[in-house]
Write a protein that holds these residues in place. Sequence first.
Motif, PDB file in Angstrom:
ATOM      1  N   THR A 214       0.855  -1.175   0.000  1.00 30.32           N
ATOM      2  CA  THR A 214       0.000   0.000   0.000  1.00 30.32           C
ATOM      3  C   THR A 214       0.896   1.230   0.000  1.00 30.32           C
ATOM      4  OG1 THR A 214      -1.862   1.082   1.116  1.00 30.32           O
ATOM      5  CG2 THR A 214      -0.206   0.073   2.529  1.00 30.32           C
ATOM      6  N   ARG A 215       0.459   2.312  -0.600  1.00 31.37           N
ATOM      7  CA  ARG A 215       1.354   3.432  -0.878  1.00 31.37           C
ATOM      8  C   ARG A 215       2.039   3.991   0.361  1.00 31.37           C
ATOM      9  NH1 ARG A 215       0.913   4.573  -6.131  1.00 31.37           N
ATOM     10  NH2 ARG A 215      -1.069   4.029  -7.151  1.00 31.37           N
ATOM     11  N   GLU A 220       7.650   2.027  -2.674  1.00 35.43           N
ATOM     12  CA  GLU A 220       8.295   2.806  -3.733  1.00 35.43           C
ATOM     13  C   GLU A 220       9.626   3.383  -3.244  1.00 35.43           C
ATOM     14  OE1 GLU A 220       5.115   5.317  -5.917  1.00 35.43           O
ATOM     15  OE2 GLU A 220       4.148   4.487  -4.131  1.00 35.43           O
ATOM     16  N   ALA A 221       9.627   3.902  -2.022  1.00 29.77           N
ATOM     17  CA  ALA A 221      10.879   4.418  -1.445  1.00 29.77           C
ATOM     18  C   ALA A 221      11.897   3.293  -1.293  1.00 29.77           C
ATOM     19  CB  ALA A 221      10.592   5.073  -0.098  1.00 29.77           C
ATOM     20  N   LEU A 255       4.428  -1.233  -8.926  1.00 23.45           N
ATOM     21  CA  LEU A 255       5.717  -1.535  -8.296  1.00 23.45           C
ATOM     22  C   LEU A 255       6.583  -2.397  -9.216  1.00 23.45           C
ATOM     23  CD1 LEU A 255       4.572  -2.271  -4.620  1.00 23.45           C
ATOM     24  CD2 LEU A 255       5.797  -0.252  -5.438  1.00 23.45           C
ATOM     25  N   LEU A 256       5.971  -3.344  -9.894  1.00 19.49           N
ATOM     26  CA  LEU A 256       6.734  -4.173 -10.835  1.00 19.49           C
ATOM     27  C   LEU A 256       7.300  -3.325 -11.973  1.00 19.49           C
ATOM     28  CD1 LEU A 256       4.504  -7.383 -11.107  1.00 19.49           C
ATOM     29  CD2 LEU A 256       6.578  -7.059  -9.748  1.00 19.49           C
ATOM     30  N   MET A 290       9.885   1.917   6.126  1.00 24.13           N
ATOM     31  CA  MET A 290       9.964   3.161   5.354  1.00 24.13           C
ATOM     32  C   MET A 290       8.606   3.817   5.152  1.00 24.13           C
ATOM     33  SD  MET A 290      12.843   2.034   2.519  1.00 24.13           S
ATOM     34  CE  MET A 290      13.377   3.735   2.208  1.00 24.13           C
ATOM     35  N   SER A 291       7.699   3.685   6.113  1.00 26.82           N
ATOM     36  CA  SER A 291       6.374   4.297   5.979  1.00 26.82           C
ATOM     37  C   SER A 291       6.514   5.797   5.762  1.00 26.82           C
ATOM     38  CB  SER A 291       5.537   4.035   7.229  1.00 26.82           C
ATOM     39  OG  SER A 291       5.282   2.650   7.369  1.00 26.82           O
ATOM     40  N   ASN A 292       5.698   6.338   4.851  1.00 22.82           N
ATOM     41  CA  ASN A 292       5.842   7.749   4.514  1.00 22.82           C
ATOM     42  C   ASN A 292       4.995   8.672   5.387  1.00 22.82           C
ATOM     43  OD1 ASN A 292       3.220   7.527   3.415  1.00 22.82           O
ATOM     44  ND2 ASN A 292       4.032   7.028   1.385  1.00 22.82           N
ATOM     45  N   LYS A 293       4.423   8.136   6.457  1.00 22.87           N
ATOM     46  CA  LYS A 293       3.755   8.955   7.464  1.00 22.87           C
ATOM     47  C   LYS A 293       3.949   8.278   8.819  1.00 22.87           C
ATOM     48  CE  LYS A 293      -0.788   6.747   6.857  1.00 22.87           C
ATOM     49  NZ  LYS A 293      -2.208   6.970   6.523  1.00 22.87           N
ATOM     50  N   GLU A 294       3.631   8.988   9.876  1.00 20.40           N
ATOM     51  CA  GLU A 294       3.780   8.412  11.215  1.00 20.40           C
ATOM     52  C   GLU A 294       2.939   7.148  11.330  1.00 20.40           C
ATOM     53  OE1 GLU A 294       4.931  11.614  14.628  1.00 20.40           O
ATOM     54  OE2 GLU A 294       2.818  11.241  14.258  1.00 20.40           O
TER      55      GLU A 294
END
Length: 379
Positions: A214-215, A220-221, A255-256, A290-294
Amino acid sequence: MPEAEKQSSSTARPLKIVQVLPALNSGGVERGTVELARELVLGGHTSVVISSGGRMVDGLLAEGSEHISFPVHRKSLWSLLQVRPMRRLLESLAADVVHVRSRAPAWIVWLAWRRMNPATRPRLVSTFHGMYSVNFYSAVMARAEHLIAISDCVKNYITTNYKADERRISLIPRGLDPAAFNREACTPEWKKELFRQYPQLQNKHIILMPGRLTRWKGQEAFLEMMSRLIRLRQDCHGVVVGDAEPGKQHYFDELLAMRSSLGLDEAVTFVGHRSDIAQFYGLASVTCHMSNKEEPFGRTVPESLASGTPVVAYDRGGASESLNVGFPQGLVAPDDIVGFAARVADVIDADAVLTLPESYYLSSQLASTLAVYRRLLAE
């Protein structure tokens, strides 16, 4: 938790505990519910779980709990039709405590509970598993008699946004099972079978990225980070464990495509949903968060540390809290992908000293949760 309080909890009368959540398919809330249910049964208590069902029900029943199927999962005004049946169900169960773990079920339970006889109704507890949007719908989680926060950042979120008295809040981290997450989980036989399935993983430093696709989880990071890491070290291979959420298969396809565009087809492997995540922790040289939010808690951090594998993570949210006490060298400034890759490269060769406080294990979670229940019942 003081030793005297633990002893008094262990010698007091058995309790009947009802946990309520939307479903039992997969996820941290679901796993935590099933694990606490198992520990309650092992401690001589009666455990009942109410949900709409799911693939984890069979395991729950096998471990001695009762499951009651009830449509508590719908985020709809039609759910109000379930309030009266829920009241009848709770009255028939005659439980000591009802413990709600999500907003939709919490509304049904709270509306049913408040019309029950105060002298005989169960005590009501809620766990904030996340930092819910601040609105009327979410506020029901703060209506329970006592609130459990799974991390300091969640506790601060509750006091700031819902103005709850701190005396009504207990900080209890989600506990892990040492029988499942330990340094012996990754056996030679397991590795042999895995390398048969994925020969590209042999003789590589495995850089692990666990979590559903999930984003906001940061896959992606992770791919961007791996493209930089491979330039520093060709002996690394990224492994992404987790599948796409229902209806989100397109994200996996993205992602692929991103993996191919970065030239990582031979350097990153997606293995999908796995029930042997503990073994993957043991196989890995480094686990990434590497979650992009808390994130309210970040369960993969203590799980990996308990398995003997260092973690590199962004310095924010609940993941930061557990890594600060377990392996602070793994913390990286939020969203610094270049620094993240450099830190992973450093950690691979470092002689990492990992620690994990007792408060992150199931035994402590059970003792602390039972203490909350008993304090409420004693009032």
